[in-house]
Scaffold this active site. Structure first.
Site, mmCIF file in Angstrom:
data_model
loop_
_atom_site.group_PDB
_atom_site.id
_atom_site.type_symbol
_atom_site.label_atom_id
_atom_site.label_comp_id
_atom_site.label_asym_id
_atom_site.label_seq_id
_atom_site.Cartn_x
_atom_site.Cartn_y
_atom_site.Cartn_z
ATOM 1 C CE LYS A 105 46.364 48.423 52.042
ATOM 2 N NZ LYS A 105 45.932 48.414 53.446
ATOM 3 N N GLY A 204 26.298 52.049 58.738
ATOM 4 C CA GLY A 204 26.986 50.897 58.141
ATOM 5 C C GLY A 204 26.962 49.710 59.087
ATOM 6 N N GLY A 206 28.132 46.724 58.208
ATOM 7 C CA GLY A 206 29.034 45.752 57.583
ATOM 8 C C GLY A 206 29.908 45.099 58.635
ATOM 9 C CB VAL A 208 34.055 47.925 61.183
ATOM 10 C CG1 VAL A 208 34.432 48.655 62.459
ATOM 11 C CG2 VAL A 208 35.315 47.485 60.448
ATOM 12 C CE1 TYR A 210 25.644 41.309 63.780
ATOM 13 C CE2 TYR A 210 27.843 40.419 64.165
ATOM 14 C CZ TYR A 210 26.473 40.328 64.313
ATOM 15 O OH TYR A 210 25.926 39.281 65.001
HETATM 16 P P1 NAD Z 1 31.995 46.620 54.848
HETATM 17 O O1 NAD Z 1 31.981 46.753 53.372
HETATM 18 O O2 NAD Z 1 31.916 45.265 55.455
HETATM 19 O O3 NAD Z 1 30.798 47.489 55.472
HETATM 20 C C1 NAD Z 1 30.399 48.734 55.018
HETATM 21 C C2 NAD Z 1 28.882 48.764 55.075
HETATM 22 O O4 NAD Z 1 28.441 50.086 54.783
HETATM 23 C C3 NAD Z 1 28.234 47.837 54.033
HETATM 24 O O5 NAD Z 1 27.339 46.952 54.686
HETATM 25 C C4 NAD Z 1 27.509 48.810 53.093
HETATM 26 O O6 NAD Z 1 26.322 48.283 52.585
HETATM 27 C C5 NAD Z 1 27.249 49.976 54.027
HETATM 28 N N1 NAD Z 1 26.992 51.236 53.349
HETATM 29 C C6 NAD Z 1 27.502 51.686 52.183
HETATM 30 N N2 NAD Z 1 27.007 52.905 51.896
HETATM 31 C C7 NAD Z 1 26.181 53.224 52.910
HETATM 32 C C8 NAD Z 1 25.379 54.360 53.199
HETATM 33 N N3 NAD Z 1 25.316 55.418 52.382
HETATM 34 N N4 NAD Z 1 24.639 54.367 54.338
HETATM 35 C C9 NAD Z 1 24.679 53.313 55.175
HETATM 36 N N5 NAD Z 1 25.403 52.211 54.948
HETATM 37 C C10 NAD Z 1 26.155 52.166 53.834
HETATM 38 O O7 NAD Z 1 33.311 47.403 55.344
HETATM 39 P P2 NAD Z 1 33.983 47.295 56.770
HETATM 40 O O8 NAD Z 1 35.114 46.350 56.689
HETATM 41 O O9 NAD Z 1 32.946 47.133 57.802
HETATM 42 O O10 NAD Z 1 34.624 48.757 56.884
HETATM 43 C C11 NAD Z 1 33.814 49.881 57.149
HETATM 44 C C12 NAD Z 1 34.636 51.140 56.993
HETATM 45 O O11 NAD Z 1 35.746 51.108 57.906
HETATM 46 C C13 NAD Z 1 35.250 51.312 55.604
HETATM 47 O O12 NAD Z 1 35.289 52.691 55.316
HETATM 48 C C14 NAD Z 1 36.656 50.780 55.766
HETATM 49 O O13 NAD Z 1 37.561 51.368 54.842
HETATM 50 C C15 NAD Z 1 36.978 51.213 57.182
HETATM 51 N N6 NAD Z 1 37.992 50.394 57.837
HETATM 52 C C16 NAD Z 1 37.771 49.063 57.990
HETATM 53 C C17 NAD Z 1 38.720 48.277 58.637
HETATM 54 C C18 NAD Z 1 38.493 46.794 58.849
HETATM 55 O O14 NAD Z 1 39.182 46.192 59.682
HETATM 56 N N7 NAD Z 1 37.544 46.183 58.154
HETATM 57 C C19 NAD Z 1 39.900 48.860 59.106
HETATM 58 C C20 NAD Z 1 40.085 50.237 58.957
HETATM 59 C C21 NAD Z 1 39.119 50.988 58.312
#
Ligand code: NAD
Length: 368
Positions: A105, A204, A206, A208, A210
């Protein structure tokens, strides 16, 4: 290392031994050693303001690959800790998914102002190039194909450039991997070959969460979703057929699958007891507040899909793009998550051991 040394004098800490004063640098080194590193590289360039850390965890399976994140950090030791933790996780993700790469990283400590954006990222490109191919950089939080294009002027050890067909958002790939793991879990646990009518509770909405909801709705699944952010909920409700619940209610939803796609450490003693779902499979990193909770889920008869295995879709895509592959090849390779995780479900049942314990063991064997 001058910056780190300066920090040390400010944050001298006493750790376990009362007669020995460990500095922050000591404890970070101990942490790195504990995680099995590896190499740690630091670059400081006064002219551009670059303060970069590249943590290379493991090179046994091939050149280390991992995103370059650019975010604000309060201290350099926090940035260093982040780099170590994330690189370590990358190694495990790559190993369990049989990628020909080690984990790494890059963390760029975002300055208040970047006077010359191109010069800043060119300098980082030079840094990556100096590492001679041991580290391949890619997009992460705070970077996109734009930054990768600048880096590519100085090194060939970069992927996700616009020319290579990089995409700024890895979440559809991640969501696809999670969806395939849910299919495998439903087949194994519920003896069902289709997701039609399967109820998934997604924590969540967000990026992923969605995309996962969208993929699942397309396959006929019933979705209950929650988020603390109203805009995220609005997007889901406006565009998909989903039911919404309060964030505190998500664990008790009478669903087949609970998909944590928000934060880490979401599964603890209290809510594991409340869970009604028979399957836990989501994208969040480090979902278990303690790794022992994997065994607790196993004892409760809840099938847990190890997070670092099933959320590697984005990483798989990045590796495929570096290998000059296209989107179709990425999707094909991500499909493999289904069989990898299914084998672990089977082993877990046969050996009466938690899935996360087995998955970590396999990854460790491949890295050692
Ligand atoms: P994101 O920030 O777009 O979405 C996370 C969502 O969770 C946000 O909308 C936030 O408001 C919501 N949230 C926070 N606290 C909450 C709670 N207590 N209850 C309900 N909702 C809550 O992040 P993302 O990119 O969608 O990633 C989601 C998770 O997956 C993270 O933990 C991230 O580390 C992991 N991840 C993501 C990817 C990727 O490709 N984006 C890859 C591997 C792992």
């Amino acid at each position: 290392m001058d910056e780190i040394a300066a920090n040390n004098t400010r944050h001298v800490k006493r750790l376990a031994h009362p007669h020995v004063q460990y500095t922050v640098c000591d404890s970070l080194m101990r942490y790195a050693e504990f995680l099995g590193f590896g190499n740690l590289h630091i670059k400081i360039d006064r002219k551009t303001g670059l303060k970069a850390i590249v943590a290379i965890h493991n090179l046994k399976r091939g050149p280390a690959i991992g995103g370059c994140r650019m975010v604000h950090y309060q201290t350099i030791d926090l940035a260093m800790e982040d780099a170590l933790r994330l690189a370590y996780m990358m190694s495990y993700k790559a190993a369990i998914n049989n990628l020909p790469h080690g984990g790494a990283k890059a963390v760029l400590i975002k300055p208040k102002v970047i006077k010359d954006y191109d010069a800043y990222f060119e300098k980082f490109g030079e840094f990556v190039d100096e590492l001679g191919g041991r580290y391949i950089t890619a997009i992460d939080s705070g970077t996109s194909t734009r930054e990768m294009d600048i880096i590519a002027r100085k090194t060939k050890f970069v992927t996700c450039t616009s020319q290579a067909g990089g995409e700024d958002d890895p979440s559809p790939f991640t969501a696809y991997g999670v969806m395939r793991a849910i299919e495998a879990a439903v087949k194994f646990k519920l003896k069902r070959d289709s997701l039609d009518g399967i109820h998934v509770a997604i924590q969540g909405a967000g990026q992923v969460g969605y995309h996962l909801a969208k993929d699942l709705v397309a396959l006929g699944a019933k979705i209950t979703i929650t988020d603390v952010n109203e805009e995220a909920i609005k997007r889901a409700v406006d565009t998909l057929s989903v039911t919404v619940c309060h964030p505190d209610e998500i664990y008790q939803i009478d669903a087949d699958v609970f998909a944590p796609c928000a934060l880490g450490s979401t599964l603890n003693l209290k809510n594991i007891k409340q869970l009604k779902a028979k399957i836990v499979a989501g994208s969040a990193n480090n979902q278990l507040a303690h790794s022992h909770y994997g065994t607790l889920l196993h004892e409760r008869g809840i099938l847990y899909a190890p997070d670092f295995l099933i959320n590697a879709g984005g990483l798989i895509h990045v590796a495929v793009v570096y290998d000059k592959g296209n989107r179709e090849r990425s999707m094909q390779q991500i499909q493999g998550i289904h069989d990898t995780v299914y084998d672990i479900y089977e082993r877990s049942e046969k050996e009466n051991r938690a899935t996360n314990v087995i998955a970590e063991e396999i990854a460790r064997e491949r890295l050692s």
